[in-house]
Scaffold this motif. Structure first.
Motif, PDB file in Angstrom:
ATOM      1  N   MET A 151       0.850  -1.196   0.000  1.00 44.39           N
ATOM      2  CA  MET A 151       0.000   0.000   0.000  1.00 44.39           C
ATOM      3  C   MET A 151       0.887   1.249   0.000  1.00 44.39           C
ATOM      4  N   THR A 152       0.546   2.216  -0.797  1.00 44.80           N
ATOM      5  CA  THR A 152       1.319   3.443  -0.896  1.00 44.80           C
ATOM      6  C   THR A 152       0.988   4.381   0.254  1.00 44.80           C
ATOM      7  N   ASN A 153       2.018   4.922   0.892  1.00 47.00           N
ATOM      8  CA  ASN A 153       1.810   5.923   1.931  1.00 47.00           C
ATOM      9  C   ASN A 153       1.577   7.290   1.295  1.00 47.00           C
ATOM     10  N   HIS A 154       0.944   8.170   2.064  1.00 43.04           N
ATOM     11  CA  HIS A 154       0.676   9.521   1.582  1.00 43.04           C
ATOM     12  C   HIS A 154       1.070  10.545   2.640  1.00 43.04           C
ATOM     13  N   ASN A 155       1.566  11.681   2.176  1.00 39.26           N
ATOM     14  CA  ASN A 155       1.718  12.882   2.987  1.00 39.26           C
ATOM     15  C   ASN A 155       0.715  13.904   2.473  1.00 39.26           C
ATOM     16  N   TRP A 156      -0.150  14.387   3.346  1.00 43.17           N
ATOM     17  CA  TRP A 156      -1.110  15.415   2.949  1.00 43.17           C
ATOM     18  C   TRP A 156      -0.865  16.677   3.770  1.00 43.17           C
ATOM     19  N   LEU A 157      -0.838  17.817   3.104  1.00 47.46           N
ATOM     20  CA  LEU A 157      -0.746  19.108   3.769  1.00 47.46           C
ATOM     21  C   LEU A 157      -2.094  19.795   3.667  1.00 47.46           C
ATOM     22  N   VAL A 158      -2.642  20.179   4.825  1.00 51.08           N
ATOM     23  CA  VAL A 158      -3.925  20.882   4.873  1.00 51.08           C
ATOM     24  C   VAL A 158      -3.664  22.284   5.396  1.00 51.08           C
ATOM     25  N   THR A 159      -4.061  23.291   4.617  1.00 53.75           N
ATOM     26  CA  THR A 159      -3.814  24.679   4.981  1.00 53.75           C
ATOM     27  C   THR A 159      -5.057  25.309   5.604  1.00 53.75           C
ATOM     28  N   ASP A 160      -4.896  26.549   6.084  1.00 57.40           N
ATOM     29  CA  ASP A 160      -5.962  27.228   6.817  1.00 57.40           C
ATOM     30  C   ASP A 160      -7.262  27.331   6.028  1.00 57.40           C
ATOM     31  N   ASP A 161      -7.170  27.357   4.696  1.00 63.36           N
ATOM     32  CA  ASP A 161      -8.368  27.503   3.870  1.00 63.36           C
ATOM     33  C   ASP A 161      -9.017  26.160   3.526  1.00 63.36           C
ATOM     34  N   GLY A 162      -8.534  25.070   4.127  1.00 65.58           N
ATOM     35  CA  GLY A 162      -9.132  23.760   3.892  1.00 65.58           C
ATOM     36  C   GLY A 162      -8.621  23.044   2.664  1.00 65.58           C
ATOM     37  N   ASN A 163      -7.670  23.645   1.957  1.00 59.75           N
ATOM     38  CA  ASN A 163      -7.123  22.988   0.777  1.00 59.75           C
ATOM     39  C   ASN A 163      -6.156  21.879   1.182  1.00 59.75           C
ATOM     40  N   ARG A 164      -6.158  20.802   0.397  1.00 59.06           N
ATOM     41  CA  ARG A 164      -5.315  19.638   0.661  1.00 59.06           C
ATOM     42  C   ARG A 164      -4.427  19.371  -0.542  1.00 59.06           C
ATOM     43  N   GLY A 165      -3.145  19.104  -0.268  1.00 56.90           N
ATOM     44  CA  GLY A 165      -2.220  18.775  -1.349  1.00 56.90           C
ATOM     45  C   GLY A 165      -1.158  17.812  -0.864  1.00 56.90           C
ATOM     46  N   ALA A 166      -0.642  17.006  -1.780  1.00 56.81           N
ATOM     47  CA  ALA A 166       0.437  16.087  -1.442  1.00 56.81           C
ATOM     48  C   ALA A 166       1.742  16.868  -1.327  1.00 56.81           C
ATOM     49  N   PHE A 167       2.642  16.397  -0.481  1.00 60.82           N
ATOM     50  CA  PHE A 167       3.934  17.062  -0.354  1.00 60.82           C
ATOM     51  C   PHE A 167       4.984  16.067   0.109  1.00 60.82           C
ATOM     52  N   GLY A 168       6.241  16.405  -0.146  1.00 61.31           N
ATOM     53  CA  GLY A 168       7.355  15.627   0.360  1.00 61.31           C
ATOM     54  C   GLY A 168       7.413  14.215  -0.187  1.00 61.31           C
ATOM     55  N   ASN A 169       8.266  13.406   0.422  1.00 61.42           N
ATOM     56  CA  ASN A 169       8.454  12.009   0.042  1.00 61.42           C
ATOM     57  C   ASN A 169       7.755  11.124   1.065  1.00 61.42           C
ATOM     58  N   PRO A 170       6.671  10.451   0.676  1.00 59.86           N
ATOM     59  CA  PRO A 170       5.926   9.647   1.652  1.00 59.86           C
ATOM     60  C   PRO A 170       6.496   8.249   1.868  1.00 59.86           C
ATOM     61  N   ASP A 171       7.592   7.913   1.188  1.00 59.81           N
ATOM     62  CA  ASP A 171       8.159   6.577   1.361  1.00 59.81           C
ATOM     63  C   ASP A 171       8.641   6.386   2.798  1.00 59.81           C
TER      64      ASP A 171
ATOM     65  N   LEU B 175      -7.313   8.277   5.878  1.00 58.82           N
ATOM     66  CA  LEU B 175      -5.958   7.890   6.248  1.00 58.82           C
ATOM     67  C   LEU B 175      -5.903   6.408   6.575  1.00 58.82           C
ATOM     68  N   ASN B 176      -4.874   5.749   6.053  1.00 60.19           N
ATOM     69  CA  ASN B 176      -4.546   4.368   6.379  1.00 60.19           C
ATOM     70  C   ASN B 176      -3.208   4.353   7.106  1.00 60.19           C
ATOM     71  N   PRO B 177      -2.863   3.243   7.778  1.00 61.50           N
ATOM     72  CA  PRO B 177      -1.576   3.201   8.477  1.00 61.50           C
ATOM     73  C   PRO B 177      -0.420   3.576   7.549  1.00 61.50           C
ATOM     74  N   GLY B 178       0.436   4.475   8.031  1.00 65.68           N
ATOM     75  CA  GLY B 178       1.541   4.989   7.224  1.00 65.68           C
ATOM     76  C   GLY B 178       1.247   6.326   6.592  1.00 65.68           C
ATOM     77  N   ASP B 179      -0.019   6.764   6.589  1.00 62.97           N
ATOM     78  CA  ASP B 179      -0.364   8.069   6.037  1.00 62.97           C
ATOM     79  C   ASP B 179      -0.166   9.167   7.084  1.00 62.97           C
ATOM     80  N   VAL B 180       0.193  10.340   6.608  1.00 68.46           N
ATOM     81  CA  VAL B 180       0.437  11.491   7.474  1.00 68.46           C
ATOM     82  C   VAL B 180      -0.375  12.666   6.952  1.00 68.46           C
ATOM     83  N   VAL B 181      -1.057  13.358   7.860  1.00 71.60           N
ATOM     84  CA  VAL B 181      -1.694  14.621   7.498  1.00 71.60           C
ATOM     85  C   VAL B 181      -1.064  15.714   8.355  1.00 71.60           C
ATOM     86  N   ALA B 182      -0.578  16.769   7.689  1.00 74.97           N
ATOM     87  CA  ALA B 182       0.058  17.905   8.354  1.00 74.97           C
ATOM     88  C   ALA B 182      -0.876  19.102   8.243  1.00 74.97           C
TER      89      ALA B 182
END
Length: 202
Positions: A1-21, A151-158
């Motif tokens: 399963m692929t891990n994910h990094n999600w960045l959530v900003t003050d306006d509610g927008n979500r985007g991938a960032f960084g290396n999720p490996d 989110l699944n195990p290994g996923d990160v939300v910032a």
């Protein structure tokens, strides 16, 4: 399963960032070393996004290397549906490290943290609903749903300091997450009532 990094900003927008490996465990990475490197990052970077981008790889490294952390949670309280185990808080150092567990069938309030935060899912599955402020003349605290992410195990939300979300465990098992926040007092944290379009300190 692929891990994910999600960045959530003050306006509610979500985007991938960084290396999720997930990094290889390598040399044992202790909590004290993580905290020391974290302090260095806070001295170098002064905006939420830069800090979150720099800290997230260290969180991944810590969780992979320090397996004991993944077991440092309390069973959720049946009366509230959740539990928090504080792993680190220190006077005048704006960092809180905790393990949080949720029972299925319970949902958090809609809230911000008033400080940047990182949630790394260790076990189970969670839905994070993301909200944005949409004030109206009579309702200055009005919100609207902006997005959601599972989110699944290994996923990160910032989350930046005023990002607003709610947490809902999915499935039949409790969820467990490693949570890191850039605050100890949370004096600017609020919970929101979307039915009445109000907010109050949380």
């Amino acid at each position: 399963m692929t891990n994910h990094n999600w960045l959530v900003t003050d306006d509610g927008n979500r985007g991938a960032f960084g290396n999720p490996d997930t990094p290889e465990p390598g040399r044992y990475y202790r909590l004290y070393r993580f905290l020391t490197e974290l302090e260095d990052i806070l001295d170098i970077f002064h905006d939420d996004v830069s800090r979150l981008e720099a800290i997230t790889p260290l969180v991944r490294k810590l969780l992979v290397s320090s397996y004991w952390l993944q077991l440092e949670y309390h069973p959720p309280d049946p009366s509230t549906g959740w539990s928090v185990n504080f792993l680190y808080r220190e006077h005048q150092f704006p960092i809180t490290v905790q393990m949080v567990a949720w029972l299925p069938g319970h949902t958090s309030t809609i809230h911000n943290h008033g400080a940047w935060g990182i949630v790394a899912l260790v076990g189970g599955q969670e839905r994070h609903r993301l909200w944005r402020r949409a004030p109206a003349p009579s309702y200055p605290d009005r919100l609207e749903l902006a997005d959601e992410v599972i989110l699944n195990p290994g996923d990160v939300v910032a989350l930046t300091a005023n990002a607003i979300h709610s947490v809902e465990p999915l499935g039949d098992e409790p969820t467990v997450s490693f949570n890191l926040y850039g605050a100890t007092d949370f004096r600017d944290r609020y919970e929101f009532d979307v039915q009445n379009q109000t907010a109050k300190p949380f």
